[in-house]
Design a protein around this motif. Structure first.
Motif, PDB file in Angstrom:
ATOM      1  N   SER A  17       0.822  -1.205   0.000  1.00 55.29           N
ATOM      2  CA  SER A  17       0.000   0.000   0.000  1.00 55.29           C
ATOM      3  C   SER A  17       0.858   1.258   0.000  1.00 55.29           C
ATOM      4  CB  SER A  17      -0.932   0.009   1.222  1.00 55.29           C
ATOM      5  OG  SER A  17      -0.192   0.236   2.412  1.00 55.29           O
ATOM      6  N   LYS A  18       0.291   2.318  -0.511  1.00 47.34           N
ATOM      7  CA  LYS A  18       0.968   3.618  -0.470  1.00 47.34           C
ATOM      8  C   LYS A  18       1.107   4.097   0.972  1.00 47.34           C
ATOM      9  CE  LYS A  18      -0.696   5.000  -5.048  1.00 47.34           C
ATOM     10  NZ  LYS A  18      -1.540   5.939  -5.818  1.00 47.34           N
ATOM     11  N   TRP A  19       0.177   3.688   1.809  1.00 47.75           N
ATOM     12  CA  TRP A  19       0.249   4.049   3.228  1.00 47.75           C
ATOM     13  C   TRP A  19       1.511   3.475   3.850  1.00 47.75           C
ATOM     14  CZ3 TRP A  19       0.354   1.040   7.664  1.00 47.75           C
ATOM     15  CH2 TRP A  19       0.186   1.723   8.871  1.00 47.75           C
ATOM     16  N   GLU A  20       1.866   2.237   3.515  1.00 43.14           N
ATOM     17  CA  GLU A  20       3.078   1.618   4.050  1.00 43.14           C
ATOM     18  C   GLU A  20       4.313   2.418   3.665  1.00 43.14           C
ATOM     19  OE1 GLU A  20       3.252  -2.990   4.093  1.00 43.14           O
ATOM     20  OE2 GLU A  20       1.919  -2.478   2.433  1.00 43.14           O
ATOM     21  N   VAL A  21       4.348   2.876   2.438  1.00 43.97           N
ATOM     22  CA  VAL A  21       5.494   3.654   1.968  1.00 43.97           C
ATOM     23  C   VAL A  21       5.569   4.989   2.697  1.00 43.97           C
ATOM     24  CG1 VAL A  21       6.590   4.711  -0.063  1.00 43.97           C
ATOM     25  CG2 VAL A  21       5.385   2.518  -0.291  1.00 43.97           C
ATOM     26  N   ALA A  22       4.410   5.622   2.896  1.00 44.19           N
ATOM     27  CA  ALA A  22       4.379   6.900   3.607  1.00 44.19           C
ATOM     28  C   ALA A  22       4.826   6.721   5.061  1.00 44.19           C
ATOM     29  CB  ALA A  22       2.969   7.489   3.553  1.00 44.19           C
ATOM     30  N   GLU A  23       4.388   5.637   5.712  1.00 41.44           N
ATOM     31  CA  GLU A  23       4.803   5.348   7.087  1.00 41.44           C
ATOM     32  C   GLU A  23       6.316   5.108   7.148  1.00 41.44           C
ATOM     33  OE1 GLU A  23       2.934   4.621  10.352  1.00 41.44           O
ATOM     34  OE2 GLU A  23       2.083   6.311   9.257  1.00 41.44           O
ATOM     35  N   ALA A  24       6.842   4.397   6.166  1.00 42.06           N
ATOM     36  CA  ALA A  24       8.276   4.127   6.126  1.00 42.06           C
ATOM     37  C   ALA A  24       9.066   5.431   5.993  1.00 42.06           C
ATOM     38  CB  ALA A  24       8.602   3.191   4.959  1.00 42.06           C
ATOM     39  N   TRP A  25       8.559   6.349   5.187  1.00 47.98           N
ATOM     40  CA  TRP A  25       9.232   7.641   5.037  1.00 47.98           C
ATOM     41  C   TRP A  25       9.299   8.388   6.369  1.00 47.98           C
ATOM     42  CZ3 TRP A  25      12.271  11.274   3.579  1.00 47.98           C
ATOM     43  CH2 TRP A  25      12.001  12.604   3.894  1.00 47.98           C
ATOM     44  N   GLU A  26       8.211   8.364   7.127  1.00 52.25           N
ATOM     45  CA  GLU A  26       8.201   9.058   8.413  1.00 52.25           C
ATOM     46  C   GLU A  26       9.273   8.497   9.347  1.00 52.25           C
ATOM     47  OE1 GLU A  26       6.657  11.736   9.136  1.00 52.25           O
ATOM     48  OE2 GLU A  26       5.459  11.828   7.300  1.00 52.25           O
ATOM     49  N   LYS A  27       9.474   7.189   9.318  1.00 51.47           N
ATOM     50  CA  LYS A  27      10.511   6.575  10.149  1.00 51.47           C
ATOM     51  C   LYS A  27      11.899   6.973   9.674  1.00 51.47           C
ATOM     52  CE  LYS A  27       7.743   2.513  11.367  1.00 51.47           C
ATOM     53  NZ  LYS A  27       7.603   1.042  11.246  1.00 51.47           N
ATOM     54  N   VAL A  28      12.102   6.980   8.362  1.00 51.61           N
ATOM     55  CA  VAL A  28      13.402   7.370   7.808  1.00 51.61           C
ATOM     56  C   VAL A  28      13.702   8.824   8.145  1.00 51.61           C
ATOM     57  CG1 VAL A  28      14.681   7.777   5.656  1.00 51.61           C
ATOM     58  CG2 VAL A  28      13.388   5.651   5.963  1.00 51.61           C
ATOM     59  N   ARG A  29      12.721   9.673   8.009  1.00 51.04           N
ATOM     60  CA  ARG A  29      12.920  11.090   8.315  1.00 51.04           C
ATOM     61  C   ARG A  29      13.249  11.287   9.797  1.00 51.04           C
ATOM     62  NH1 ARG A  29       8.262  15.445   7.093  1.00 51.04           N
ATOM     63  NH2 ARG A  29       7.100  14.009   8.441  1.00 51.04           N
ATOM     64  N   ALA A  30      12.573  10.539  10.659  1.00 52.31           N
ATOM     65  CA  ALA A  30      12.823  10.670  12.100  1.00 52.31           C
ATOM     66  C   ALA A  30      14.225  10.201  12.474  1.00 52.31           C
ATOM     67  CB  ALA A  30      11.785   9.880  12.876  1.00 52.31           C
ATOM     68  N   ASN A  31      14.738   9.207  11.751  1.00 52.53           N
ATOM     69  CA  ASN A  31      16.079   8.679  12.045  1.00 52.53           C
ATOM     70  C   ASN A  31      17.198   9.541  11.481  1.00 52.53           C
ATOM     71  OD1 ASN A  31      15.095   6.468  13.454  1.00 52.53           O
ATOM     72  ND2 ASN A  31      15.014   5.160  11.638  1.00 52.53           N
ATOM     73  N   ARG A  32      16.811  10.499  10.645  1.00 55.53           N
ATOM     74  CA  ARG A  32      17.798  11.375   9.999  1.00 55.53           C
ATOM     75  C   ARG A  32      18.788  10.555   9.161  1.00 55.53           C
ATOM     76  NH1 ARG A  32      15.732  15.759   9.203  1.00 55.53           N
ATOM     77  NH2 ARG A  32      17.801  16.663   8.858  1.00 55.53           N
ATOM     78  N   GLY A  33      20.048  10.907   9.171  1.00 52.82           N
ATOM     79  CA  GLY A  33      21.013  10.146   8.391  1.00 52.82           C
ATOM     80  C   GLY A  33      21.536  10.897   7.186  1.00 52.82           C
ATOM     81  N   ALA A  34      22.688  10.463   6.701  1.00 54.55           N
ATOM     82  CA  ALA A  34      23.392  11.123   5.597  1.00 54.55           C
ATOM     83  C   ALA A  34      22.876  10.639   4.243  1.00 54.55           C
ATOM     84  CB  ALA A  34      24.887  10.865   5.718  1.00 54.55           C
ATOM     85  N   PRO A  35      23.153  11.393   3.183  1.00 57.78           N
ATOM     86  CA  PRO A  35      22.775  10.970   1.828  1.00 57.78           C
ATOM     87  C   PRO A  35      23.542   9.728   1.392  1.00 57.78           C
ATOM     88  CG  PRO A  35      23.271  13.327   1.901  1.00 57.78           C
ATOM     89  CD  PRO A  35      23.746  12.743   3.191  1.00 57.78           C
ATOM     90  N   GLY A  36      22.994   9.013   0.410  1.00 57.09           N
ATOM     91  CA  GLY A  36      23.659   7.850  -0.156  1.00 57.09           C
ATOM     92  C   GLY A  36      24.470   8.227  -1.380  1.00 57.09           C
ATOM     93  N   VAL A  37      24.624   7.283  -2.304  1.00 57.39           N
ATOM     94  CA  VAL A  37      25.472   7.515  -3.481  1.00 57.39           C
ATOM     95  C   VAL A  37      24.916   8.592  -4.408  1.00 57.39           C
ATOM     96  CG1 VAL A  37      26.448   5.194  -3.467  1.00 57.39           C
ATOM     97  CG2 VAL A  37      24.328   5.622  -4.728  1.00 57.39           C
ATOM     98  N   ASP A  38      23.601   8.836  -4.344  1.00 59.97           N
ATOM     99  CA  ASP A  38      23.003   9.847  -5.217  1.00 59.97           C
ATOM    100  C   ASP A  38      23.133  11.254  -4.660  1.00 59.97           C
ATOM    101  OD1 ASP A  38      21.248   9.658  -3.110  1.00 59.97           O
ATOM    102  OD2 ASP A  38      19.521   9.048  -4.322  1.00 59.97           O
ATOM    103  N   ALA A  39      23.696  11.381  -3.447  1.00 63.09           N
ATOM    104  CA  ALA A  39      23.912  12.681  -2.803  1.00 63.09           C
ATOM    105  C   ALA A  39      22.614  13.430  -2.508  1.00 63.09           C
ATOM    106  CB  ALA A  39      24.841  13.562  -3.649  1.00 63.09           C
ATOM    107  N   VAL A  40      21.480  12.745  -2.527  1.00 64.63           N
ATOM    108  CA  VAL A  40      20.191  13.371  -2.228  1.00 64.63           C
ATOM    109  C   VAL A  40      19.970  13.368  -0.717  1.00 64.63           C
ATOM    110  CG1 VAL A  40      17.685  13.202  -2.509  1.00 64.63           C
ATOM    111  CG2 VAL A  40      19.194  12.714  -4.442  1.00 64.63           C
ATOM    112  N   SER A  41      19.842  14.546  -0.143  1.00 61.67           N
ATOM    113  CA  SER A  41      19.632  14.676   1.296  1.00 61.67           C
ATOM    114  C   SER A  41      18.162  14.463   1.639  1.00 61.67           C
ATOM    115  CB  SER A  41      20.061  16.068   1.763  1.00 61.67           C
ATOM    116  OG  SER A  41      19.212  17.054   1.180  1.00 61.67           O
ATOM    117  N   LEU A  42      17.862  14.347   2.930  1.00 59.36           N
ATOM    118  CA  LEU A  42      16.477  14.241   3.365  1.00 59.36           C
ATOM    119  C   LEU A  42      15.666  15.445   2.914  1.00 59.36           C
ATOM    120  CD1 LEU A  42      17.029  12.893   6.979  1.00 59.36           C
ATOM    121  CD2 LEU A  42      15.638  11.756   5.241  1.00 59.36           C
ATOM    122  N   GLU A  43      16.270  16.617   3.011  1.00 58.81           N
ATOM    123  CA  GLU A  43      15.568  17.843   2.620  1.00 58.81           C
ATOM    124  C   GLU A  43      15.258  17.845   1.127  1.00 58.81           C
ATOM    125  OE1 GLU A  43      17.457  18.181   6.396  1.00 58.81           O
ATOM    126  OE2 GLU A  43      18.329  17.680   4.433  1.00 58.81           O
TER     127      GLU A  43
END
Length: 209
Positions: A17-43
């Motif tokens: 579900s799209k809801w699952e993906v949205a929930e996963a994003w909220e967890k990733v955002r809360a955990n913060r963290g550095a960009p990966g190989v694509d250099a795309v930041s959370l912001e």
């Protein structure tokens, strides 16, 4: 991101579900963290959030999601014992991994040993310290061990076998297999293909405790 499919829309291969993906994003955002190989930041990811989350959902639910390389980062081990390599997935890949990790955790969490504290909901390192303090009054011995280079050498077939024991969803097995095989971009920029092991630091990496 309500997870509803419009009338006449093409049915996806996997029920995610799209809801699952949205929930996963909220967890990733809360955990913060550095960009990966694509250099795309959370912001930067959040600046085009609707489209980014839709792409993840669309590819995961259709079976066409392939993870990008994991960015390797070397960190110093405590007490000057060399370095440890952590894997930093791209922000979008962390979202995808968190979707799968939530499904795995829902069935695996109830069967974990009560004395397992690593990366478990509602349990923390200080909880383990508290149990150790209590037990040190009951026992006069302790077993301290470490599996040398476990994350560098763990066999993929054993990881998949462990997941399959608890999870029957084909898409979870498919993507865990792809995440295991994702190449690693080393600090110098070279991309290394692997045939075993898994970088520490991702949502689907086995816990250390």
């Amino acid at each position: 991101m309500d997870g509803q499919r419009p009338s006449g829309a093409v049915k996806k291969s996997f029920e995610i579900s799209k809801w699952e993906v949205a929930e996963a994003w909220e967890k990733v955002r809360a955990n913060r963290g550095a960009p990966g190989v694509d250099a795309v930041s959370l912001e930067a990811f959040e600046a085009d959030l609707k489209d980014n989350l839709y792409k993840i959902w669309n590819r995961m639910s259709s079976g066409t999601y392939f993870p990008p390389p994991v960015r390797a980062v070397e960190i110093e081990k405590p007490h000057g014992k060399g370095t440890r390599v952590l894997g930093v997935p791209a922000i979008g890949d962390r979202v995808a991994q968190t979707v799968a990790a939530a499904r795995i955790g829902a069935v695996a969490e109830p069967v974990f040993h009560r004395d397992s504290y690593g990366y478990r909901p509602g349990k923390h390192a200080l909880d383990a310290v508290g149990v150790c303090r209590e037990r040190c009054w009951k026992y006069d011995w302790v077993v301290d061990l470490d599996v040398a280079r476990f994350f560098d050498s763990v066999r993929w077939d054993l990881v998949i076998k462990a997941v399959e024991k608890h999870v029957t969803l084909p898409w979870v097995i498919l993507y865990v297999t792809r995440w295991l095989a994702a190449p690693v971009q080393m600090p110098g920029g070279s991309v290394v293909q692997r045939d075993r092991g898994t970088p520490q630091g991702s949502a689907v990496t086995p816990p250390t405790q």
